[in-house]
Motif scaffolding. Structure first.
Motif, PDB file in Angstrom:
ATOM      1  N   PRO A   2     -32.866  28.175  44.683  1.00  0.00           N
ATOM      2  CA  PRO A   2     -31.964  27.247  45.378  1.00  0.00           C
ATOM      3  C   PRO A   2     -32.669  26.584  46.558  1.00  0.00           C
ATOM      4  CG  PRO A   2     -31.396  29.524  45.884  1.00  0.00           C
ATOM      5  CD  PRO A   2     -32.469  29.569  44.845  1.00  0.00           C
ATOM      6  N   PHE A   3     -32.284  25.353  46.832  1.00  0.00           N
ATOM      7  CA  PHE A   3     -32.813  24.647  47.996  1.00  0.00           C
ATOM      8  C   PHE A   3     -32.111  25.152  49.247  1.00  0.00           C
ATOM      9  CE2 PHE A   3     -33.273  20.587  45.196  1.00  0.00           C
ATOM     10  CZ  PHE A   3     -34.400  21.106  44.596  1.00  0.00           C
ATOM     11  N   GLN A   4     -32.866  25.396  50.313  1.00  0.00           N
ATOM     12  CA  GLN A   4     -32.259  25.638  51.619  1.00  0.00           C
ATOM     13  C   GLN A   4     -31.742  24.317  52.161  1.00  0.00           C
ATOM     14  OE1 GLN A   4     -35.324  27.577  54.061  1.00  0.00           O
ATOM     15  NE2 GLN A   4     -33.751  29.100  54.493  1.00  0.00           N
ATOM     16  N   SER A   5     -32.543  23.274  51.930  1.00  0.00           N
ATOM     17  CA  SER A   5     -32.144  21.924  52.316  1.00  0.00           C
ATOM     18  C   SER A   5     -32.950  20.942  51.482  1.00  0.00           C
ATOM     19  CB  SER A   5     -32.384  21.674  53.810  1.00  0.00           C
ATOM     20  OG  SER A   5     -33.770  21.707  54.099  1.00  0.00           O
ATOM     21  N   SER A   6     -32.426  19.725  51.371  1.00  0.00           N
ATOM     22  CA  SER A   6     -33.170  18.662  50.691  1.00  0.00           C
ATOM     23  C   SER A   6     -32.726  17.320  51.237  1.00  0.00           C
ATOM     24  CB  SER A   6     -32.961  18.715  49.176  1.00  0.00           C
ATOM     25  OG  SER A   6     -31.623  18.413  48.830  1.00  0.00           O
ATOM     26  N   SER A   7     -33.659  16.377  51.223  1.00  0.00           N
ATOM     27  CA  SER A   7     -33.362  14.993  51.577  1.00  0.00           C
ATOM     28  C   SER A   7     -34.193  14.121  50.649  1.00  0.00           C
ATOM     29  CB  SER A   7     -33.704  14.708  53.044  1.00  0.00           C
ATOM     30  OG  SER A   7     -35.093  14.868  53.269  1.00  0.00           O
ATOM     31  N   ASN A   8     -33.737  12.895  50.458  1.00  0.00           N
ATOM     32  CA  ASN A   8     -34.404  12.017  49.507  1.00  0.00           C
ATOM     33  C   ASN A   8     -34.180  10.574  49.927  1.00  0.00           C
ATOM     34  OD1 ASN A   8     -36.016  12.274  47.161  1.00  0.00           O
ATOM     35  ND2 ASN A   8     -34.334  11.606  45.857  1.00  0.00           N
ATOM     36  N   GLY A   9     -35.190   9.737  49.733  1.00  0.00           N
ATOM     37  CA  GLY A   9     -35.105   8.339  50.127  1.00  0.00           C
ATOM     38  C   GLY A   9     -34.200   7.492  49.248  1.00  0.00           C
ATOM     39  N   TRP A  10     -33.879   7.980  48.057  1.00  0.00           N
ATOM     40  CA  TRP A  10     -33.002   7.232  47.146  1.00  0.00           C
ATOM     41  C   TRP A  10     -32.330   8.227  46.213  1.00  0.00           C
ATOM     42  CZ3 TRP A  10     -30.955   2.596  47.025  1.00  0.00           C
ATOM     43  CH2 TRP A  10     -30.381   2.120  45.848  1.00  0.00           C
ATOM     44  N   GLY A  11     -31.030   8.368  46.316  1.00  0.00           N
ATOM     45  CA  GLY A  11     -30.301   9.324  45.485  1.00  0.00           C
ATOM     46  C   GLY A  11     -30.706  10.750  45.814  1.00  0.00           C
ATOM     47  N   PRO A  12     -30.244  11.701  45.011  1.00  0.00           N
ATOM     48  CA  PRO A  12     -30.571  13.105  45.269  1.00  0.00           C
ATOM     49  C   PRO A  12     -31.927  13.499  44.670  1.00  0.00           C
ATOM     50  CG  PRO A  12     -29.085  12.956  43.419  1.00  0.00           C
ATOM     51  CD  PRO A  12     -29.256  11.542  43.936  1.00  0.00           C
ATOM     52  N   VAL A  13     -32.514  14.558  45.195  1.00  0.00           N
ATOM     53  CA  VAL A  13     -33.675  15.171  44.556  1.00  0.00           C
ATOM     54  C   VAL A  13     -33.226  15.662  43.186  1.00  0.00           C
ATOM     55  CG1 VAL A  13     -35.313  17.097  44.662  1.00  0.00           C
ATOM     56  CG2 VAL A  13     -34.682  15.868  46.767  1.00  0.00           C
ATOM     57  N   GLU A  14     -34.012  15.392  42.167  1.00  0.00           N
ATOM     58  CA  GLU A  14     -33.664  15.776  40.797  1.00  0.00           C
ATOM     59  C   GLU A  14     -34.481  16.976  40.341  1.00  0.00           C
ATOM     60  OE1 GLU A  14     -31.213  14.585  39.200  1.00  0.00           O
ATOM     61  OE2 GLU A  14     -30.924  12.502  39.761  1.00  0.00           O
ATOM     62  N   ARG A  15     -33.837  17.882  39.630  1.00  0.00           N
ATOM     63  CA  ARG A  15     -34.531  19.012  39.005  1.00  0.00           C
ATOM     64  C   ARG A  15     -34.816  18.668  37.545  1.00  0.00           C
ATOM     65  NH1 ARG A  15     -34.090  24.136  41.630  1.00  0.00           N
ATOM     66  NH2 ARG A  15     -32.700  24.067  43.435  1.00  0.00           N
ATOM     67  N   GLY A  20     -33.785   9.304  39.749  1.00  0.00           N
ATOM     68  CA  GLY A  20     -33.052   8.240  39.069  1.00  0.00           C
ATOM     69  C   GLY A  20     -32.511   7.244  40.069  1.00  0.00           C
ATOM     70  N   GLU A  21     -31.234   7.025  40.005  1.00  0.00           N
ATOM     71  CA  GLU A  21     -30.575   6.122  40.948  1.00  0.00           C
ATOM     72  C   GLU A  21     -29.799   6.984  41.951  1.00  0.00           C
ATOM     73  OE1 GLU A  21     -31.238   2.950  41.180  1.00  0.00           O
ATOM     74  OE2 GLU A  21     -32.550   3.055  39.448  1.00  0.00           O
ATOM     75  N   ASN A  22     -28.533   6.675  42.184  1.00  0.00           N
ATOM     76  CA  ASN A  22     -27.784   7.381  43.221  1.00  0.00           C
ATOM     77  C   ASN A  22     -27.020   8.614  42.763  1.00  0.00           C
ATOM     78  OD1 ASN A  22     -28.436   5.942  45.579  1.00  0.00           O
ATOM     79  ND2 ASN A  22     -27.180   4.236  44.878  1.00  0.00           N
ATOM     80  N   ALA A  23     -26.881   8.830  41.466  1.00  0.00           N
ATOM     81  CA  ALA A  23     -26.099   9.959  40.973  1.00  0.00           C
ATOM     82  C   ALA A  23     -27.008  11.129  40.585  1.00  0.00           C
ATOM     83  CB  ALA A  23     -25.272   9.545  39.766  1.00  0.00           C
ATOM     84  N   GLN A  24     -26.516  12.337  40.770  1.00  0.00           N
ATOM     85  CA  GLN A  24     -27.240  13.530  40.318  1.00  0.00           C
ATOM     86  C   GLN A  24     -27.363  13.493  38.800  1.00  0.00           C
ATOM     87  OE1 GLN A  24     -28.193  16.066  42.648  1.00  0.00           O
ATOM     88  NE2 GLN A  24     -29.469  16.722  40.960  1.00  0.00           N
ATOM     89  N   GLY A  25     -28.552  13.817  38.289  1.00  0.00           N
ATOM     90  CA  GLY A  25     -28.754  13.912  36.845  1.00  0.00           C
ATOM     91  C   GLY A  25     -28.991  12.593  36.139  1.00  0.00           C
ATOM     92  N   ASP A  26     -29.278  11.516  36.874  1.00  0.00           N
ATOM     93  CA  ASP A  26     -29.456  10.214  36.219  1.00  0.00           C
ATOM     94  C   ASP A  26     -30.930   9.825  36.042  1.00  0.00           C
ATOM     95  OD1 ASP A  26     -30.112   9.557  38.816  1.00  0.00           O
ATOM     96  OD2 ASP A  26     -28.651   7.928  39.003  1.00  0.00           O
ATOM     97  N   GLY A  27     -31.838  10.787  36.203  1.00  0.00           N
ATOM     98  CA  GLY A  27     -33.259  10.512  36.025  1.00  0.00           C
ATOM     99  C   GLY A  27     -33.663  10.537  34.565  1.00  0.00           C
ATOM    100  N   GLN A  28     -34.943  10.345  34.336  1.00  0.00           N
ATOM    101  CA  GLN A  28     -35.538  10.381  33.004  1.00  0.00           C
ATOM    102  C   GLN A  28     -36.500  11.566  32.947  1.00  0.00           C
ATOM    103  OE1 GLN A  28     -37.226   6.563  31.921  1.00  0.00           O
ATOM    104  NE2 GLN A  28     -35.733   5.504  33.183  1.00  0.00           N
ATOM    105  N   PRO A  29     -37.068  11.867  31.777  1.00  0.00           N
ATOM    106  CA  PRO A  29     -38.083  12.919  31.733  1.00  0.00           C
ATOM    107  C   PRO A  29     -39.234  12.599  32.691  1.00  0.00           C
ATOM    108  CG  PRO A  29     -37.388  12.359  29.521  1.00  0.00           C
ATOM    109  CD  PRO A  29     -36.778  11.332  30.449  1.00  0.00           C
ATOM    110  N   ILE A  30     -39.784  13.619  33.311  1.00  0.00           N
ATOM    111  CA  ILE A  30     -40.920  13.454  34.218  1.00  0.00           C
ATOM    112  C   ILE A  30     -42.149  13.101  33.384  1.00  0.00           C
ATOM    113  CG2 ILE A  30     -42.487  14.676  35.776  1.00  0.00           C
ATOM    114  CD1 ILE A  30     -40.040  16.323  36.704  1.00  0.00           C
ATOM    115  N   ARG A  31     -42.783  11.962  33.736  1.00  0.00           N
ATOM    116  CA  ARG A  31     -43.990  11.528  33.015  1.00  0.00           C
ATOM    117  C   ARG A  31     -45.043  11.064  34.001  1.00  0.00           C
ATOM    118  NH1 ARG A  31     -43.375   7.186  28.939  1.00  0.00           N
ATOM    119  NH2 ARG A  31     -42.279   6.190  30.638  1.00  0.00           N
ATOM    120  N   LEU A  32     -46.241  11.609  33.831  1.00  0.00           N
ATOM    121  CA  LEU A  32     -47.403  11.203  34.628  1.00  0.00           C
ATOM    122  C   LEU A  32     -48.545  10.861  33.678  1.00  0.00           C
ATOM    123  CD1 LEU A  32     -47.383  14.089  37.281  1.00  0.00           C
ATOM    124  CD2 LEU A  32     -46.424  11.793  37.540  1.00  0.00           C
ATOM    125  N   HIS A  33     -48.986   9.614  33.679  1.00  0.00           N
ATOM    126  CA  HIS A  33     -50.120   9.180  32.852  1.00  0.00           C
ATOM    127  C   HIS A  33     -50.008   9.665  31.406  1.00  0.00           C
ATOM    128  CE1 HIS A  33     -52.068   7.478  36.355  1.00  0.00           C
ATOM    129  NE2 HIS A  33     -51.795   8.597  36.997  1.00  0.00           N
TER     130      HIS A  33
END
Length: 145
Positions: A2-15, A20-33
């Motif tokens: 669990p997070f003790q605390s979290s902050s994010n510049g746009w929407g929530p931190v996603e697990r 994503g955007e402003n709602a929890q769970g609206d991201g995509q799969p994590i992809r790097l290169h």
């Protein structure tokens, strides 16, 4: 953990997905290169996550980079800098990371730390498209932490 605390510049931190955007769970799969990761954190600069380790962990590992969803876009500079703090003391600094930076694989000693903080900054040029991933983030802990 669990997070003790979290902050994010746009929407929530996603697990286990990109920022994503402003709602929890609206991201995509994590992809790097062109590599997709099932686990990790999706953040947006400026952001931070704190977790309680209680002195029972020894290592923090992750693959760092700007999420591939930002590649090919021209509506922002998309640069970030990653920091890892153990009990408020810096134990890792990435320097500036942009879309062309190869995925950074980190292995950080956090032995004895009671609190871990993961920080993403905008690298000084604003936070447009700063979708920063901590892909495959793992803690090595004992004592049930």
């Amino acid at each position: 953990m669990p997070f003790q605390s979290s902050s994010n510049g746009w929407g929530p931190v996603e697990r286990d997905q990109s920022n994503g955007e402003n709602a929890q769970g609206d991201g995509q799969p994590i992809r790097l290169h062109d590599v997709t990761y099932a686990k990790g954190l999706g953040m947006h600069a400026a952001g931070s996550v704190r977790v309680w380790l209680g002195g029972t962990c020894t290592r923090f590992t992750a693959a760092l980079g700007l999420d591939q969803e930002t590649y090919g876009r021209s509506d922002g500079p998309a640069t970030v800098a990653y920091s890892v703090l153990a009990d408020g003391v810096s134990v890792y600094e990435s320097g500036t990371v942009d879309r062309d930076t190869a995925t950074k694989r980190i292995d950080v000693d956090v032995t004895g730390a009671r609190r871990l903080e993961l920080v993403v900054s905008d690298a000084g040029d604003g936070n447009a498209l700063d979708h920063a991933d901590w892909a495959d983030a793992k803690l090595s802990c004992g004592g049930g932490a």
